[in-house]
Design a protein around this motif. Sequence first.
Motif, short mmCIF file in Angstrom:
data_model
loop_
_atom_site.label_atom_id
_atom_site.label_comp_id
_atom_site.label_asym_id
_atom_site.label_seq_id
_atom_site.Cartn_x
_atom_site.Cartn_y
_atom_site.Cartn_z
N SER A 31 -12.93 -20.19 -15.23
CA SER A 31 -12.06 -21.03 -16.36
C SER A 31 -11.05 -19.86 -16.78
O SER A 31 -10.01 -20.49 -17.33
N LEU A 32 -11.19 -18.77 -16.81
CA LEU A 32 -10.22 -17.69 -17.26
C LEU A 32 -8.88 -18.09 -16.63
O LEU A 32 -7.70 -18.06 -17.24
N PRO A 33 -8.54 -17.88 -15.20
CA PRO A 33 -7.43 -18.03 -14.56
C PRO A 33 -6.86 -19.34 -14.77
O PRO A 33 -5.52 -19.43 -14.99
N TYR A 34 -7.90 -20.49 -14.78
CA TYR A 34 -7.16 -21.67 -15.07
C TYR A 34 -6.47 -22.01 -16.48
O TYR A 34 -5.56 -22.74 -16.53
N LYS A 35 -6.98 -21.55 -17.48
CA LYS A 35 -6.53 -21.41 -18.60
C LYS A 35 -5.22 -20.66 -18.78
O LYS A 35 -4.25 -20.90 -19.50
N GLU A 36 -5.16 -19.29 -18.01
CA GLU A 36 -3.70 -18.69 -18.00
C GLU A 36 -2.84 -19.53 -17.05
O GLU A 36 -1.53 -19.52 -17.44
N GLU A 37 -3.10 -20.28 -15.92
CA GLU A 37 -2.05 -21.08 -15.33
C GLU A 37 -1.85 -22.30 -16.28
O GLU A 37 -0.54 -22.85 -16.24
N LYS A 38 -2.62 -22.91 -17.01
CA LYS A 38 -2.17 -23.93 -18.08
C LYS A 38 -1.15 -23.28 -19.12
O LYS A 38 -0.23 -24.09 -18.97
N LEU A 39 -1.45 -22.11 -19.44
CA LEU A 39 -0.73 -21.60 -20.45
C LEU A 39 0.95 -21.42 -19.67
O LEU A 39 2.05 -21.57 -20.45
N ALA A 40 0.98 -20.69 -18.43
CA ALA A 40 1.99 -20.53 -17.45
C ALA A 40 2.87 -21.83 -17.48
O ALA A 40 4.19 -21.67 -17.63
N ALA A 41 1.88 -22.81 -17.21
CA ALA A 41 2.74 -24.16 -16.76
C ALA A 41 3.53 -24.80 -18.26
O ALA A 41 4.58 -25.32 -18.08
N LYS A 42 2.53 -24.63 -19.16
CA LYS A 42 3.19 -25.07 -20.41
C LYS A 42 4.43 -24.33 -21.08
O LYS A 42 5.29 -25.00 -21.22
N GLU A 43 4.38 -23.14 -20.78
CA GLU A 43 5.52 -22.35 -20.90
C GLU A 43 6.72 -22.58 -20.00
O GLU A 43 7.99 -22.60 -20.68
N LYS A 44 6.64 -22.69 -18.83
CA LYS A 44 7.70 -23.22 -17.89
C LYS A 44 8.31 -24.35 -18.40
O LYS A 44 9.33 -24.66 -18.21
N ARG A 45 7.66 -25.65 -18.61
CA ARG A 45 7.92 -26.84 -19.28
C ARG A 45 8.71 -26.69 -20.37
O ARG A 45 10.04 -27.28 -20.50
N ARG A 46 8.19 -25.73 -21.35
CA ARG A 46 9.06 -25.52 -22.44
C ARG A 46 10.43 -24.80 -22.33
O ARG A 46 11.35 -25.35 -22.92
N GLN A 48 12.02 -25.29 -19.49
CA GLN A 48 12.91 -26.23 -19.00
C GLN A 48 13.61 -27.00 -19.94
O GLN A 48 14.77 -27.48 -19.70
N TRP A 49 12.82 -27.55 -20.77
CA TRP A 49 13.28 -28.51 -22.08
C TRP A 49 14.28 -27.52 -22.66
O TRP A 49 15.37 -28.11 -23.02
N GLN A 50 14.18 -26.44 -22.97
CA GLN A 50 14.82 -25.61 -23.77
C GLN A 50 16.52 -25.52 -23.04
O GLN A 50 17.41 -25.72 -23.57
N ASN A 51 16.39 -25.32 -21.63
CA ASN A 51 17.54 -25.18 -20.89
C ASN A 51 18.18 -26.43 -20.87
O ASN A 51 19.56 -26.50 -21.06
N ARG A 52 17.70 -27.56 -20.94
CA ARG A 52 18.33 -28.93 -20.59
C ARG A 52 18.84 -29.30 -22.13
O ARG A 52 20.12 -29.54 -22.21
N GLN A 53 18.15 -28.75 -23.28
CA GLN A 53 19.21 -28.80 -24.54
C GLN A 53 20.36 -27.95 -24.79
O GLN A 53 21.20 -28.43 -25.51
#
Length: 273
Positions: A31-46, A48-53
């Motif tokens: 579960s530790l790598p999975y949480k890290e992947e979730k955090l990395a995906a969330k940071e990537k989406r953030r 991308q949203w910031q770049n669009r703005q």
Amino acid sequence: MMLRLTTASCRRSHNDINSNIGLLVRSLSSSLPYKEEKLAAKEKRRQQWQNRQEKPAREKSRRQGRENRGIMKKEFREWHDKRRVYHEILDKVARRSGLEWKIQIAAVLERLPAQLPEPPQWEKDYQELDEYLEQFRGWDFPPELNIPEEEGMKAKEDEEEEDDDEKEEVEEVDDSFRNLHRRPEKRVFLALQDDNNSWQFPTTEIQEGQTLVKGAHELITNMFEPDASIVSMGNAPIGVYLDKYDDPVDGYFGAKTFYMKLQYQEGLFKEND
């Protein structure tokens, strides 16, 4: 007998506990790598949203600080906006006076370049390098280099010689105004000289029931031999010009000229034109 059953039951319970502990440890470790992947995906989406703005702001300022930024666009807009407002005023004045416009067609006949323009410096350098490598042709090279065969190179040389011959033929043409093949490296437009020695595009008054594109095509084709090929480049005009008469002429407030673009492909002028 009962003691042995109890011991066996205890052994099974102990094995089950150990297996459950092993599964729990593996699940926690996975579960530790999975949480890290979730955090990395969330940071990537953030991100991308910031770049669009931020993209609209970057596009507005991406050319700031450059010399001559938007000068030609600004000059065109200044001329176009003044001309558009002037045409709107003339239309209003014509409607108030109860007079109509004389509708005219100006045919803009274009002949495309017949030969390539002067090559840029990088192309000249490439040709010079190709001439230098000419001396190595015919050698035995490793197959990994993908060197073309002699037959293919010979065919390419023959094509280049034919192109050079055609270029020499084009360069020998007459440079008179009536010659359709003059200035083969440039775009050439058809213009007529009026009584005041000024040049203008061929212009005619539109006939009743005639469209702009048909009127322009008939105007140009009547100047050429029947086997000439003239192509209309669209049904919409490329421009319009309003000319107000000082005094009404034949009941017209002025002349409204629509410019229609055509393209010359082949053919000759009529001898009597």
